[in-house]
Design a protein around this motif. Sequence first.
Motif, PDB file in Angstrom:
ATOM      1  N   ARG A 293       0.838  -1.206   0.000  1.00 30.08           N
ATOM      2  CA  ARG A 293       0.000   0.000   0.000  1.00 30.08           C
ATOM      3  C   ARG A 293       0.867   1.248   0.000  1.00 30.08           C
ATOM      4  NH1 ARG A 293      -2.561   2.421   5.373  1.00 30.08           N
ATOM      5  NH2 ARG A 293      -0.311   2.754   5.571  1.00 30.08           N
ATOM      6  N   ASP A 294       1.840   1.293   0.899  1.00 34.72           N
ATOM      7  CA  ASP A 294       2.690   2.477   1.028  1.00 34.72           C
ATOM      8  C   ASP A 294       3.518   2.706  -0.231  1.00 34.72           C
ATOM      9  OD1 ASP A 294       1.651   2.701   3.548  1.00 34.72           O
ATOM     10  OD2 ASP A 294       3.435   1.989   4.594  1.00 34.72           O
ATOM     11  N   THR A 295       3.993   1.622  -0.833  1.00 31.15           N
ATOM     12  CA  THR A 295       4.756   1.741  -2.077  1.00 31.15           C
ATOM     13  C   THR A 295       3.884   2.335  -3.186  1.00 31.15           C
ATOM     14  OG1 THR A 295       6.225  -0.103  -1.549  1.00 31.15           O
ATOM     15  CG2 THR A 295       5.962   0.440  -3.875  1.00 31.15           C
ATOM     16  N   PHE A 296       2.677   1.811  -3.310  1.00 28.23           N
ATOM     17  CA  PHE A 296       1.750   2.291  -4.344  1.00 28.23           C
ATOM     18  C   PHE A 296       1.435   3.767  -4.165  1.00 28.23           C
ATOM     19  CE2 PHE A 296      -2.804   2.529  -5.886  1.00 28.23           C
ATOM     20  CZ  PHE A 296      -2.479   2.531  -7.238  1.00 28.23           C
ATOM     21  N   LEU A 297       1.120   4.176  -2.936  1.00 26.31           N
ATOM     22  CA  LEU A 297       0.758   5.569  -2.691  1.00 26.31           C
ATOM     23  C   LEU A 297       1.960   6.495  -2.868  1.00 26.31           C
ATOM     24  CD1 LEU A 297      -1.703   5.259   0.333  1.00 26.31           C
ATOM     25  CD2 LEU A 297      -2.225   5.499  -2.099  1.00 26.31           C
ATOM     26  N   LYS A 298       3.138   6.039  -2.505  1.00 25.66           N
ATOM     27  CA  LYS A 298       4.341   6.848  -2.718  1.00 25.66           C
ATOM     28  C   LYS A 298       4.606   7.034  -4.206  1.00 25.66           C
ATOM     29  CE  LYS A 298       9.267   7.130  -1.513  1.00 25.66           C
ATOM     30  NZ  LYS A 298      10.393   6.457  -0.793  1.00 25.66           N
ATOM     31  N   LEU A 299       4.379   5.987  -4.979  1.00 24.66           N
ATOM     32  CA  LEU A 299       4.618   6.050  -6.418  1.00 24.66           C
ATOM     33  C   LEU A 299       3.674   7.018  -7.127  1.00 24.66           C
ATOM     34  CD1 LEU A 299       5.228   2.260  -7.192  1.00 24.66           C
ATOM     35  CD2 LEU A 299       6.906   4.105  -7.452  1.00 24.66           C
ATOM     36  N   ILE A 300       2.452   7.199  -6.578  1.00 16.94           N
ATOM     37  CA  ILE A 300       1.481   8.080  -7.251  1.00 16.94           C
ATOM     38  C   ILE A 300       1.314   9.423  -6.530  1.00 16.94           C
ATOM     39  CG2 ILE A 300       0.209   6.120  -8.217  1.00 16.94           C
ATOM     40  CD1 ILE A 300      -1.973   6.654  -6.076  1.00 16.94           C
ATOM     41  N   LYS A 301       2.250   9.774  -5.665  1.00 20.21           N
ATOM     42  CA  LYS A 301       2.103  11.004  -4.859  1.00 20.21           C
ATOM     43  C   LYS A 301       2.046  12.261  -5.720  1.00 20.21           C
ATOM     44  CE  LYS A 301       7.088  11.420  -3.899  1.00 20.21           C
ATOM     45  NZ  LYS A 301       7.309  12.618  -4.708  1.00 20.21           N
ATOM     46  N   ASP A 302       2.596  12.214  -6.929  1.00 19.58           N
ATOM     47  CA  ASP A 302       2.583  13.383  -7.800  1.00 19.58           C
ATOM     48  C   ASP A 302       1.446  13.357  -8.815  1.00 19.58           C
ATOM     49  OD1 ASP A 302       4.878  14.457  -6.605  1.00 19.58           O
ATOM     50  OD2 ASP A 302       6.182  13.228  -7.871  1.00 19.58           O
ATOM     51  N   THR A 366       2.905  -7.351  -7.836  1.00 20.40           N
ATOM     52  CA  THR A 366       4.352  -7.262  -7.694  1.00 20.40           C
ATOM     53  C   THR A 366       4.793  -5.799  -7.769  1.00 20.40           C
ATOM     54  OG1 THR A 366       4.722  -7.466 -10.078  1.00 20.40           O
ATOM     55  CG2 THR A 366       4.651  -9.512  -8.786  1.00 20.40           C
ATOM     56  N   GLY A 367       5.998  -5.534  -7.272  1.00 19.18           N
ATOM     57  CA  GLY A 367       6.529  -4.179  -7.331  1.00 19.18           C
ATOM     58  C   GLY A 367       6.618  -3.645  -8.745  1.00 19.18           C
ATOM     59  N   ASP A 368       7.010  -4.487  -9.695  1.00 24.29           N
ATOM     60  CA  ASP A 368       7.112  -4.054 -11.086  1.00 24.29           C
ATOM     61  C   ASP A 368       5.751  -3.642 -11.639  1.00 24.29           C
ATOM     62  OD1 ASP A 368       9.819  -4.524 -11.082  1.00 24.29           O
ATOM     63  OD2 ASP A 368       9.679  -6.485 -12.076  1.00 24.29           O
ATOM     64  N   THR A 369       4.709  -4.415 -11.290  1.00 26.11           N
ATOM     65  CA  THR A 369       3.362  -4.082 -11.759  1.00 26.11           C
ATOM     66  C   THR A 369       2.893  -2.762 -11.171  1.00 26.11           C
ATOM     67  OG1 THR A 369       2.793  -6.420 -12.038  1.00 26.11           O
ATOM     68  CG2 THR A 369       0.966  -4.858 -11.868  1.00 26.11           C
ATOM     69  N   LEU A 370       3.129  -2.561  -9.878  1.00 25.68           N
ATOM     70  CA  LEU A 370       2.725  -1.313  -9.235  1.00 25.68           C
ATOM     71  C   LEU A 370       3.463  -0.123  -9.843  1.00 25.68           C
ATOM     72  CD1 LEU A 370       2.530  -2.396  -5.484  1.00 25.68           C
ATOM     73  CD2 LEU A 370       0.637  -2.064  -7.090  1.00 25.68           C
ATOM     74  N   LYS A 371       4.739  -0.298 -10.183  1.00 26.78           N
ATOM     75  CA  LYS A 371       5.503   0.783 -10.792  1.00 26.78           C
ATOM     76  C   LYS A 371       4.946   1.128 -12.170  1.00 26.78           C
ATOM     77  CE  LYS A 371       9.112   3.553 -11.337  1.00 26.78           C
ATOM     78  NZ  LYS A 371       8.922   3.958 -12.748  1.00 26.78           N
ATOM     79  N   MET A 372       4.621   0.123 -12.975  1.00 25.33           N
ATOM     80  CA  MET A 372       4.054   0.380 -14.295  1.00 25.33           C
ATOM     81  C   MET A 372       2.686   1.048 -14.180  1.00 25.33           C
ATOM     82  SD  MET A 372       5.121  -2.912 -16.655  1.00 25.33           S
ATOM     83  CE  MET A 372       4.408  -4.142 -15.550  1.00 25.33           C
ATOM     84  N   ALA A 373       1.891   0.598 -13.216  1.00 23.00           N
ATOM     85  CA  ALA A 373       0.575   1.202 -13.008  1.00 23.00           C
ATOM     86  C   ALA A 373       0.707   2.656 -12.579  1.00 23.00           C
ATOM     87  CB  ALA A 373      -0.196   0.410 -11.960  1.00 23.00           C
ATOM     88  N   ALA A 374       1.630   2.923 -11.670  1.00 24.49           N
ATOM     89  CA  ALA A 374       1.834   4.295 -11.191  1.00 24.49           C
ATOM     90  C   ALA A 374       2.294   5.220 -12.310  1.00 24.49           C
ATOM     91  CB  ALA A 374       2.848   4.300 -10.049  1.00 24.49           C
ATOM     92  N   ASP A 375       3.140   4.728 -13.190  1.00 21.34           N
ATOM     93  CA  ASP A 375       3.593   5.548 -14.317  1.00 21.34           C
ATOM     94  C   ASP A 375       2.415   6.011 -15.166  1.00 21.34           C
ATOM     95  OD1 ASP A 375       6.215   5.272 -13.528  1.00 21.34           O
ATOM     96  OD2 ASP A 375       6.688   3.671 -14.954  1.00 21.34           O
TER      97      ASP A 375
END
Length: 380
Positions: A293-302, A366-375
Amino acid sequence: MQISPKLNNVETSIFSVMSALANKHNAINLSQGFPNFKSDQKLIDAVSKAMNSGYNQYAPMAGNLELRKAIAKKFELLYNTSYHPEVEITVTAGATQAIFTIISTFVRPGDEVIIFKPAYDCYEPAITLNGGKPITIPLKAPSYNIDWNLVEQAINDHTKMIIINTPHNPSGTTLCQTDLLKLQELTNNTNIIILSDEVYEHIIFDGAQHQSVCLFKQLKARSFITASFGKTFHNTGWKVGYTCAPKELMEAFRNVHQFNVFSVHHPTQKGLADYLAEHSHYQTLSSFYQDKRDTFLKLIKDSRFTWTPSKGTYFQVLDFSDITSEKDTDFAKRLTVEKGIASIPLSVFNTHERDDKVLRFCFAKTGDTLKMAADILNRI
C-alpha cells in the motif's frame, strides 16, 4: 418454453466486465481482487503432499478435522476466544458460498436484511433469491462510516439479519470497537442474526487491531463469521474458506450446506491444516500488504488523484474529482481502453448507483506491476 428466473435483469458482474476489458486491451489489471504473485511454495508443497498421501476422496461434510482444529487455534491465539472445531466451524467453498448458505438457511420471504452500501455484490442477490428484502444503508465517501442512527431506525420486527464487512471491500475502511459495541447494543434482546464478512481480517494497517464480532460476547452469540483462505494466502482460485458460529446456528447452517456443496477439496484442506501450524504465515500479512500500500501511494504522490490511505484489505480507493467530471463507470472504462489500466468504479456497489467520483485499485501486485501502473496514473 416459458421461463421465469428468480433473478431478472441482472447485469454481468463489474469484475468480469473490467477484467475482460483489461484482457482485450492488454491493460494492467488492478480491477479484480487477486494477487499476481504465487502462493508460498511451502503451502503448494503441503497440498501436493496431501494429494500424494491419499487425501483425494470426500472430506467430512464439516471439513477436515485437522483444519478445523487449526482454525480454532487461530481464534484462540488472535482473539482469546474459542469455537469448538467439531460443532462450530465448517469449511466452505470460499467465503461466498458460506455467505450464500447462511442467507439461504435463515432468510424467508418477507424477511428484511440490512446491508451497507457500497457493498460487495454477492449479498443482495442472495437475499433476493430467498425472498428477502434488502434494506440498504448508505456509507458516505470519503470516510464510509456507518450512521448508527439510520440502523436503529431501520430495525423492526421483520429484520432477520444484518450483514457487516470489516475490513471493508470496496472502500478499504474498517469498523472500530465503538461500531461493534453499538451493533451489539442495537441487537441485544432481538432475534437478529449477524453475518460478519471478515475475509480480510489479516490485512489491516497502521497498527490497528481487527475488530471481529467474536471479541464481543453478546454479538458472538448471534453471529456468523465468514473467512477466506484464498484472500489470506494468495490463491483465490482454490476457493476454500470457512465459517464459524455458535453450535445452534451452525447446526442449521450445515443442514443446508450438506445439500449445497457437501464438502470441499480435501487435499487443499489438509495442506492448509499443516501450513497453519506456523502462525507467522498469517501474522505477517498486515506488514506485507502495508508495504505494498505504502509503495503504491508513494509512487502516485505526484498524480492528480487524491485519497485517504486504505485501512485494510488490498484495495485503495482514489478520488478523481480533480481530473474529470465523467461518471466513474465511463472513466474506468476509458482508462482501461485508452490508458491501459483497469480499476473498479464504486458506483456499481451503491444504492441508485451513487457516483462519488472514486475508483478502486488492487495493490496485491508485484513491485514491477505497481511501478508500471503508477507511471500510467501519474500521466493522467
